[in-house]
Design a protein around this motif. Structure first.
Motif, PDB file in Angstrom:
ATOM      1  N   VAL A  32       0.840  -1.203   0.000  1.00  0.00           N
ATOM      2  CA  VAL A  32       0.000   0.000   0.000  1.00  0.00           C
ATOM      3  C   VAL A  32       0.875   1.253   0.000  1.00  0.00           C
ATOM      4  O   VAL A  32       0.599   2.212  -0.725  1.00  0.00           O
ATOM      5  CB  VAL A  32      -0.965  -0.020   1.209  1.00  0.00           C
ATOM      6  N   ASP A  60      -0.902   1.781 -10.337  1.00  0.00           N
ATOM      7  CA  ASP A  60      -2.225   1.192 -10.485  1.00  0.00           C
ATOM      8  C   ASP A  60      -2.273  -0.134  -9.750  1.00  0.00           C
ATOM      9  O   ASP A  60      -1.249  -0.785  -9.538  1.00  0.00           O
ATOM     10  CB  ASP A  60      -2.548   0.964 -11.964  1.00  0.00           C
ATOM     11  N   SER A  62      -8.352  -4.123  -7.635  1.00  0.00           N
ATOM     12  CA  SER A  62      -9.109  -4.370  -6.406  1.00  0.00           C
ATOM     13  C   SER A  62      -9.712  -5.757  -6.449  1.00  0.00           C
ATOM     14  O   SER A  62     -10.313  -6.161  -7.442  1.00  0.00           O
ATOM     15  CB  SER A  62     -10.245  -3.354  -6.261  1.00  0.00           C
ATOM     16  N   VAL A  63      -9.567  -6.475  -5.361  1.00  0.00           N
ATOM     17  CA  VAL A  63     -10.202  -7.784  -5.250  1.00  0.00           C
ATOM     18  C   VAL A  63     -11.676  -7.592  -4.933  1.00  0.00           C
ATOM     19  O   VAL A  63     -12.546  -8.218  -5.524  1.00  0.00           O
ATOM     20  CB  VAL A  63      -9.512  -8.634  -4.159  1.00  0.00           C
ATOM     21  N   TYR A 111     -14.461  -4.825  -5.073  1.00  0.00           N
ATOM     22  CA  TYR A 111     -14.751  -3.527  -5.665  1.00  0.00           C
ATOM     23  C   TYR A 111     -16.138  -3.077  -5.238  1.00  0.00           C
ATOM     24  O   TYR A 111     -17.102  -3.835  -5.314  1.00  0.00           O
ATOM     25  CB  TYR A 111     -14.668  -3.607  -7.197  1.00  0.00           C
ATOM     26  N   SER A 156     -10.102   5.495  -5.885  1.00  0.00           N
ATOM     27  CA  SER A 156      -8.985   4.560  -5.942  1.00  0.00           C
ATOM     28  C   SER A 156      -8.371   4.342  -4.551  1.00  0.00           C
ATOM     29  O   SER A 156      -8.111   3.206  -4.149  1.00  0.00           O
ATOM     30  CB  SER A 156      -7.924   5.095  -6.907  1.00  0.00           C
ATOM     31  N   ASN A 157      -8.142   5.426  -3.813  1.00  0.00           N
ATOM     32  CA  ASN A 157      -7.563   5.294  -2.470  1.00  0.00           C
ATOM     33  C   ASN A 157      -8.516   4.594  -1.508  1.00  0.00           C
ATOM     34  O   ASN A 157      -8.087   3.791  -0.677  1.00  0.00           O
ATOM     35  CB  ASN A 157      -7.183   6.668  -1.908  1.00  0.00           C
ATOM     36  N   GLU A 158      -9.790   4.897  -1.597  1.00  0.00           N
ATOM     37  CA  GLU A 158     -10.769   4.235  -0.727  1.00  0.00           C
ATOM     38  C   GLU A 158     -10.791   2.741  -0.993  1.00  0.00           C
ATOM     39  O   GLU A 158     -10.808   1.928  -0.066  1.00  0.00           O
ATOM     40  CB  GLU A 158     -12.168   4.821  -0.952  1.00  0.00           C
ATOM     41  N   SER A 159     -10.770   2.365  -2.245  1.00  0.00           N
ATOM     42  CA  SER A 159     -10.781   0.959  -2.614  1.00  0.00           C
ATOM     43  C   SER A 159      -9.508   0.259  -2.155  1.00  0.00           C
ATOM     44  O   SER A 159      -9.545  -0.877  -1.666  1.00  0.00           O
ATOM     45  CB  SER A 159     -10.944   0.826  -4.122  1.00  0.00           C
ATOM     46  N   LEU A 160      -8.370   0.936  -2.284  1.00  0.00           N
ATOM     47  CA  LEU A 160      -7.092   0.379  -1.847  1.00  0.00           C
ATOM     48  C   LEU A 160      -7.114   0.080  -0.349  1.00  0.00           C
ATOM     49  O   LEU A 160      -6.766  -1.014   0.093  1.00  0.00           O
ATOM     50  CB  LEU A 160      -5.958   1.351  -2.185  1.00  0.00           C
ATOM     51  N   ASN A 172      -9.634  -2.766   0.648  1.00  0.00           N
ATOM     52  CA  ASN A 172      -9.074  -4.090   0.388  1.00  0.00           C
ATOM     53  C   ASN A 172      -7.988  -4.446   1.403  1.00  0.00           C
ATOM     54  O   ASN A 172      -7.899  -5.579   1.852  1.00  0.00           O
ATOM     55  CB  ASN A 172      -8.531  -4.175  -1.034  1.00  0.00           C
TER      56      ASN A 172
END
Length: 140
Positions: A23, A32, A35-36, A38, A44-48, A51
């Motif tokens: 991370v 890039d 996301s496993v 989604y 993008s940051n929230e999804s990172l 996960n």
């Protein structure tokens, strides 16, 4: 049982550091990722961080399972010394994440990233504790 517990203790700690470092690298180099899990509407940051948190919750559950599996082998007056040195890496990773959280576009994104970074450090305590417990219980 002893060897399996030690292997799992090392595995969850390495995976914990690995997810944090991954991370941090993604944030620093703006890479890039896939996301496993989604969720529509997440940046993008929230999804990172979502996960990362889900992955780490799985590691915590495995660590708690290790603690419960070894609780019947407990020796008399067994105290676990927590290795504070190993918590430095998650705290540094959380600091990097909080620094990059302020570049977020919305307040929700900032809150999710900061909350996930703090949660990463807190959950790392449980993971490191479970590994330390295993290795202090089975010294040889």
């Amino acid at each position: 049982m002893k060897e399996l517990s030690k292997i799992l203790g090392v595995l969850i700690n390495v995976a914990n550091y690995g997810v944090g470092l991954a991370v941090a690298v993604i944030l620093i180099f703006k890479k890039d990722f896939v996301s496993v899990f989604y969720v529509n509407g997440m940046s993008s940051n929230e999804s990172l961080f979502f996960n990362m948190t889900l992955f780490q919750v799985g590691l915590v559950l495995l660590g708690l399972l290790l603690i419960f599996m070894t609780s019947d082998v407990k020796k008399k007056d067994f105290t676990v010394e927590f290795p504070v040195f190993y918590e430095i890496i998650p705290v540094i990773i959380s600091g990097i994440s909080i620094f990059y959280a302020f570049s977020g576009e919305t307040a929700r994104e900032k809150l999710i990233v900061i909350g996930s970074a703090v949660l990463y450090s807190a959950l790392s305590v449980i993971i490191i504790y479970s590994g330390a417990r295993i290795f202090q219980l089975y010294k040889k």
